[in-house]
Design a protein around this motif. Structure first.
Motif, mmCIF file in Angstrom:
data_model
loop_
_atom_site.group_PDB
_atom_site.id
_atom_site.type_symbol
_atom_site.label_atom_id
_atom_site.label_comp_id
_atom_site.label_asym_id
_atom_site.label_seq_id
_atom_site.Cartn_x
_atom_site.Cartn_y
_atom_site.Cartn_z
ATOM 1 N N THR A 1 -17.019 11.668 0.211
ATOM 2 C CA THR A 1 -16.527 10.286 -0.387
ATOM 3 C C THR A 1 -14.668 9.963 -0.092
ATOM 4 O OG1 THR A 1 -18.298 10.450 -2.018
ATOM 5 C CG2 THR A 1 -16.369 8.817 -2.615
ATOM 6 N N VAL A 2 -14.359 11.289 -0.087
ATOM 7 C CA VAL A 2 -13.012 11.606 0.011
ATOM 8 C C VAL A 2 -12.844 10.889 1.651
ATOM 9 C CG1 VAL A 2 -10.825 13.131 0.084
ATOM 10 C CG2 VAL A 2 -12.895 13.309 -2.165
ATOM 11 N N ASP A 3 -13.442 11.787 2.544
ATOM 12 C CA ASP A 3 -12.603 10.995 3.757
ATOM 13 C C ASP A 3 -13.076 9.192 3.941
ATOM 14 O OD1 ASP A 3 -13.177 11.807 6.148
ATOM 15 O OD2 ASP A 3 -14.862 10.877 6.669
ATOM 16 N N THR A 4 -13.832 9.160 3.303
ATOM 17 C CA THR A 4 -14.447 7.693 3.418
ATOM 18 C C THR A 4 -13.480 7.618 2.172
ATOM 19 O OG1 THR A 4 -16.923 7.450 3.013
ATOM 20 C CG2 THR A 4 -15.998 5.754 2.066
ATOM 21 N N TYR A 5 -12.569 7.689 1.291
ATOM 22 C CA TYR A 5 -11.417 6.795 1.028
ATOM 23 C C TYR A 5 -10.330 6.819 1.717
ATOM 24 C CZ TYR A 5 -13.505 6.258 -3.927
ATOM 25 O OH TYR A 5 -14.167 6.327 -4.857
ATOM 26 N N LEU A 6 -10.241 7.909 2.447
ATOM 27 C CA LEU A 6 -9.114 7.688 3.338
ATOM 28 C C LEU A 6 -9.454 7.169 4.705
ATOM 29 C CD1 LEU A 6 -8.383 11.730 3.114
ATOM 30 C CD2 LEU A 6 -7.251 10.185 2.503
ATOM 31 N N ARG A 7 -10.027 6.825 4.778
ATOM 32 C CA ARG A 7 -11.022 6.011 6.317
ATOM 33 C C ARG A 7 -10.595 4.336 5.466
ATOM 34 N NH1 ARG A 7 -15.782 5.959 7.085
ATOM 35 N NH2 ARG A 7 -16.357 7.586 5.826
ATOM 36 N N ARG A 8 -10.742 4.227 4.846
ATOM 37 C CA ARG A 8 -10.414 3.025 3.646
ATOM 38 C C ARG A 8 -9.256 2.808 3.449
ATOM 39 N NH1 ARG A 8 -15.734 2.386 -0.624
ATOM 40 N NH2 ARG A 8 -17.186 2.749 0.618
ATOM 41 N N ILE A 9 -8.697 3.766 3.499
ATOM 42 C CA ILE A 9 -6.937 3.705 3.299
ATOM 43 C C ILE A 9 -6.354 2.690 4.921
ATOM 44 C CG2 ILE A 9 -5.075 5.184 2.796
ATOM 45 C CD1 ILE A 9 -6.467 6.693 0.606
ATOM 46 N N ARG A 10 -6.562 4.023 5.465
ATOM 47 C CA ARG A 10 -6.036 3.766 7.278
ATOM 48 C C ARG A 10 -5.987 2.551 7.424
ATOM 49 N NH1 ARG A 10 -8.605 9.559 7.941
ATOM 50 N NH2 ARG A 10 -6.300 10.270 8.347
ATOM 51 N N LEU A 11 -7.714 1.470 7.546
ATOM 52 C CA LEU A 11 -8.284 0.327 7.971
ATOM 53 C C LEU A 11 -6.598 -0.432 6.771
ATOM 54 C CD1 LEU A 11 -11.818 0.833 8.016
ATOM 55 C CD2 LEU A 11 -10.775 0.119 9.556
ATOM 56 N N LYS A 12 -7.574 -0.788 5.396
ATOM 57 C CA LYS A 12 -6.143 -1.062 5.037
ATOM 58 C C LYS A 12 -4.732 -1.282 4.989
ATOM 59 C CE LYS A 12 -9.489 -1.387 0.979
ATOM 60 N NZ LYS A 12 -9.102 -1.125 -0.507
ATOM 61 N N THR A 13 -4.432 0.214 6.137
ATOM 62 C CA THR A 13 -2.747 -0.154 5.975
ATOM 63 C C THR A 13 -2.210 -0.129 7.170
ATOM 64 O OG1 THR A 13 -3.001 2.066 6.312
ATOM 65 C CG2 THR A 13 -2.516 0.891 3.764
ATOM 66 N N GLY A 14 -3.036 0.072 8.512
ATOM 67 C CA GLY A 14 -2.761 0.379 9.625
ATOM 68 C C GLY A 14 -2.064 1.643 10.133
ATOM 69 N N VAL A 15 -2.904 2.085 9.278
ATOM 70 C CA VAL A 15 -2.498 3.967 9.450
ATOM 71 C C VAL A 15 -2.999 4.483 10.480
ATOM 72 C CG1 VAL A 15 -2.215 5.883 8.155
ATOM 73 C CG2 VAL A 15 -1.103 4.305 7.411
ATOM 74 N N ASN A 16 -2.559 4.930 11.506
ATOM 75 C CA ASN A 16 -3.146 5.742 12.632
ATOM 76 C C ASN A 16 -3.679 6.925 12.609
ATOM 77 O OD1 ASN A 16 -3.358 2.442 14.123
ATOM 78 N ND2 ASN A 16 -0.979 2.956 14.357
ATOM 79 N N ASN A 17 -2.375 7.877 12.083
ATOM 80 C CA ASN A 17 -2.357 9.483 12.423
ATOM 81 C C ASN A 17 -1.943 10.238 10.693
ATOM 82 O OD1 ASN A 17 0.585 9.958 12.099
ATOM 83 N ND2 ASN A 17 0.308 9.003 14.073
ATOM 84 N N ARG A 18 -2.473 11.282 10.372
ATOM 85 C CA ARG A 18 -2.047 12.365 9.553
ATOM 86 C C ARG A 18 -0.676 12.004 9.306
ATOM 87 N NH1 ARG A 18 -6.169 14.679 7.380
ATOM 88 N NH2 ARG A 18 -4.984 16.473 6.001
ATOM 89 N N ALA A 19 0.424 12.529 9.823
ATOM 90 C CA ALA A 19 1.588 12.107 9.468
ATOM 91 C C ALA A 19 2.033 10.774 8.759
ATOM 92 C CB ALA A 19 2.254 11.960 11.040
ATOM 93 N N GLN A 20 1.396 9.323 9.290
ATOM 94 C CA GLN A 20 1.527 8.008 8.696
ATOM 95 C C GLN A 20 0.945 8.125 7.333
ATOM 96 O OE1 GLN A 20 0.476 5.448 11.946
ATOM 97 N NE2 GLN A 20 2.451 5.187 12.253
ATOM 98 N N LEU A 21 -0.152 8.438 7.435
ATOM 99 C CA LEU A 21 -0.992 9.401 6.100
ATOM 100 C C LEU A 21 -0.498 9.123 5.282
ATOM 101 C CD1 LEU A 21 -3.134 8.231 4.217
ATOM 102 C CD2 LEU A 21 -4.352 10.060 5.157
ATOM 103 N N LEU A 22 -0.095 10.857 5.545
ATOM 104 C CA LEU A 22 1.695 11.701 4.451
ATOM 105 C C LEU A 22 2.392 10.730 3.956
ATOM 106 C CD1 LEU A 22 1.918 14.123 2.810
ATOM 107 C CD2 LEU A 22 2.835 14.996 4.626
#
Length: 76
Positions: free
Chosen positions: A42-63
């Motif tokens: 579920t944590v992974d699912t949340y992070l995938r959704r965050i990436r989709l909603k925000t346009g973040v493409n990699n872990r550095a941008q996610l951080l």
């Protein structure tokens, strides 16, 4: 970070923001899952959704996103 990423951050749910705050704290998926009472998947699912909603493409941008969203809550 693009304006699309910044704009997308406002669309995040409370739980997605909580996952980002755990990321800022340096917690693993498993530690985040235990803390939030959910599965690591579920944590992974949340992070995938965050990436989709925000346009973040990699872990550095996610951080970077996590740091901007966590703001003053980083220490707590």
């Amino acid at each position: 970070m693009s304006s699309h990423v910044t704009t997308g951050a406002s669309a995040l749910s409370t739980r997605e923001i909580e996952v980002l705050r755990n990321l800022v704290q340096g917690r693993t998926y498993s530690a985040t899952a235990r803390r939030m009472n959910i599965s690591p998947h579920t944590v992974d699912t949340y992070l995938r959704r965050i990436r989709l909603k925000t346009g973040v493409n990699n872990r550095a941008q996610l951080l970077l996103l996590a740091l901007s969203v966590a703001g003053s809550d980083i220490g707590g």
